[in-house]
Design an enzyme around this catalytic site. Sequence first.
Site, PDB file in Angstrom:
ATOM      1  N   GLU A   1       5.260  -4.527  -8.048  1.00 52.38           N
ATOM      2  CA  GLU A   1       5.293  -6.177  -8.456  1.00 52.38           C
ATOM      3  C   GLU A   1       4.680  -6.699  -7.471  1.00 52.38           C
ATOM      4  O   GLU A   1       4.369  -8.105  -8.292  1.00 52.38           O
ATOM      5  CB  GLU A   1       6.839  -5.856  -8.451  1.00 52.38           C
ATOM      6  CG  GLU A   1       7.519  -7.347  -7.943  1.00 52.38           C
ATOM      7  CD  GLU A   1       9.665  -7.303  -7.612  1.00 52.38           C
ATOM      8  OE1 GLU A   1       9.923  -6.686  -7.023  1.00 52.38           O
ATOM      9  OE2 GLU A   1      10.181  -8.624  -7.772  1.00 52.38           O
TER      10      GLU A   1
ATOM     11  N   ARG B   1       9.818   5.188   0.705  1.00 59.02           N
ATOM     12  CA  ARG B   1      11.055   5.550   0.761  1.00 59.02           C
ATOM     13  C   ARG B   1      11.609   6.607   0.392  1.00 59.02           C
ATOM     14  O   ARG B   1      12.827   7.266   0.162  1.00 59.02           O
ATOM     15  CB  ARG B   1      11.372   4.387   0.098  1.00 59.02           C
ATOM     16  CG  ARG B   1      11.577   3.171   1.309  1.00 59.02           C
ATOM     17  CD  ARG B   1      11.787   1.987   0.341  1.00 59.02           C
ATOM     18  NE  ARG B   1      10.650   0.872   0.236  1.00 59.02           N
ATOM     19  CZ  ARG B   1      10.442  -0.010  -1.004  1.00 59.02           C
ATOM     20  NH1 ARG B   1      11.559  -0.169  -0.999  1.00 59.02           N
ATOM     21  NH2 ARG B   1       9.470  -1.248  -1.086  1.00 59.02           N
TER      22      ARG B   1
HETATM   23  O1  LIG Z   1       8.335  -0.343  -9.758  1.00 58.89           O
HETATM   24  P1  LIG Z   1       7.411  -0.868  -9.070  1.00 58.89           P
HETATM   25  O2  LIG Z   1       7.350  -1.503  -9.022  1.00 58.89           O
HETATM   26  O3  LIG Z   1       5.634  -0.140  -9.435  1.00 58.89           O
HETATM   27  O4  LIG Z   1       7.472  -0.712  -7.179  1.00 58.89           O
HETATM   28  C1  LIG Z   1       8.877   0.193  -6.912  1.00 58.89           C
HETATM   29  C2  LIG Z   1       8.515   0.626  -5.842  1.00 58.89           C
HETATM   30  O5  LIG Z   1       8.037  -0.014  -4.668  1.00 58.89           O
HETATM   31  C3  LIG Z   1       8.203   0.093  -3.229  1.00 58.89           C
HETATM   32  O6  LIG Z   1       7.478   1.321  -2.865  1.00 58.89           O
HETATM   33  P2  LIG Z   1       5.765   0.313  -1.929  1.00 58.89           P
HETATM   34  O7  LIG Z   1       4.971   0.924  -2.589  1.00 58.89           O
HETATM   35  O8  LIG Z   1       6.775  -0.216  -1.621  1.00 58.89           O
HETATM   36  O9  LIG Z   1       6.178   1.616  -0.860  1.00 58.89           O
HETATM   37  P3  LIG Z   1       6.974   2.259   1.165  1.00 58.89           P
HETATM   38  O10 LIG Z   1       8.522   2.872  -0.268  1.00 58.89           O
HETATM   39  O11 LIG Z   1       6.392   2.548   1.120  1.00 58.89           O
HETATM   40  O12 LIG Z   1       7.932   1.284   0.989  1.00 58.89           O
HETATM   41  C4  LIG Z   1       9.624   1.158  -3.897  1.00 58.89           C
HETATM   42  O13 LIG Z   1       9.991   2.465  -2.992  1.00 58.89           O
HETATM   43  C5  LIG Z   1       8.825   1.560  -5.416  1.00 58.89           C
HETATM   44  O14 LIG Z   1       8.527   3.519  -4.952  1.00 58.89           O
HETATM   45  N1  LIG Z   2      12.276  -6.283  -4.784  1.00 59.40           N
HETATM   46  C1  LIG Z   2      11.768  -5.072  -4.581  1.00 59.40           C
HETATM   47  N2  LIG Z   2      12.994  -4.726  -3.168  1.00 59.40           N
HETATM   48  C2  LIG Z   2      12.677  -3.291  -3.058  1.00 59.40           C
HETATM   49  N3  LIG Z   2      11.832  -3.371  -3.693  1.00 59.40           N
HETATM   50  C3  LIG Z   2      10.999  -3.001  -4.127  1.00 59.40           C
HETATM   51  N4  LIG Z   2      10.052  -3.152  -4.744  1.00 59.40           N
HETATM   52  C4  LIG Z   2       8.971  -3.401  -5.472  1.00 59.40           C
HETATM   53  N5  LIG Z   2       9.563  -4.623  -6.017  1.00 59.40           N
HETATM   54  C5  LIG Z   2      11.314  -4.542  -5.237  1.00 59.40           C
END
Ligand SMILES: O=P(O)(O)OC[C@H]1O[C@H](OP(=O)(O)OP(=O)(O)O)[C@H](O)[C@@H]1O
Ligand SMILES: Nc1ncnc2[nH]cnc12
Length: 199
Positions: free
Chosen positions: A124, A87
Amino acid sequence: MTAAAAGEQVQQPLDELIASLTVDVPDHPEPGVLFRDLTPVFGDGPAFARVVEGLAAPAESDPRAAAMAGTDDATPAFDVVVGVEARGFLLAAAVALAAGVGVVPVRKAGKLPRERISADYVLEYGTATLELHADSIRPGQRVLVVDDVLATGGTLAAAVELVERVGGVVTAVSVVVELAALGGRERIAPHAVHALWTT
Ligand SMILES: O=P(O)(O)OC[C@H]1O[C@H](OP(=O)(O)OP(=O)(O)O)[C@H](O)[C@@H]1O
Ligand SMILES: Nc1ncnc2[nH]cnc12
């Protein structure tokens, strides 16, 4: 005279706009996680434009970064934007294009084809590995790191670590949404996090 009486458009505060367009999805991708779906924010042209502008703002107004840039305030105080897969890519490319600088991807493991460095991290809802091409940032280059969500901070801490390991100088870290209860900001310290909406 108020702005409205003078015929000026009164803009909704950006944090309220983001909050109004974000859709909360309980128990995604696993039970207990309240997923903040920002795709409607990105899908709204005027909102997306304001988000992109806002993400670049801290670096432009950071006196340390401005001094390092040696130019006036209108010049972006970063040489390159780093975006985190997936994202973060949507945002980083737009911010870089608007600022007239390049964009560098931090990718999930196994995607980058050339010499790379890796960092494992916990987020998370899981664990993963991020990677950066070893030659993608020159030592001393000023870097704006961008992502959509700051939750536990594991992802952004790993991205910052990778940038610094190749010699980049992180001048700002920007996110659209900070989930304050998860403590990500502390994890990124001493770097300040610029969040457009904190909830
Ligand atoms: O602060 P954190 O607990 O590390 O979480 C935040 C991350 O989680 C999500 O990515 P995700 O790994 O779900 O990947 P995506 O962008 O491919 O959906 C979001 O886009 C952040 O990069
Ligand atoms: N609660 C949440 N919603 C969307 N993106 C996330 N990435 C990590 N935690 C998330």
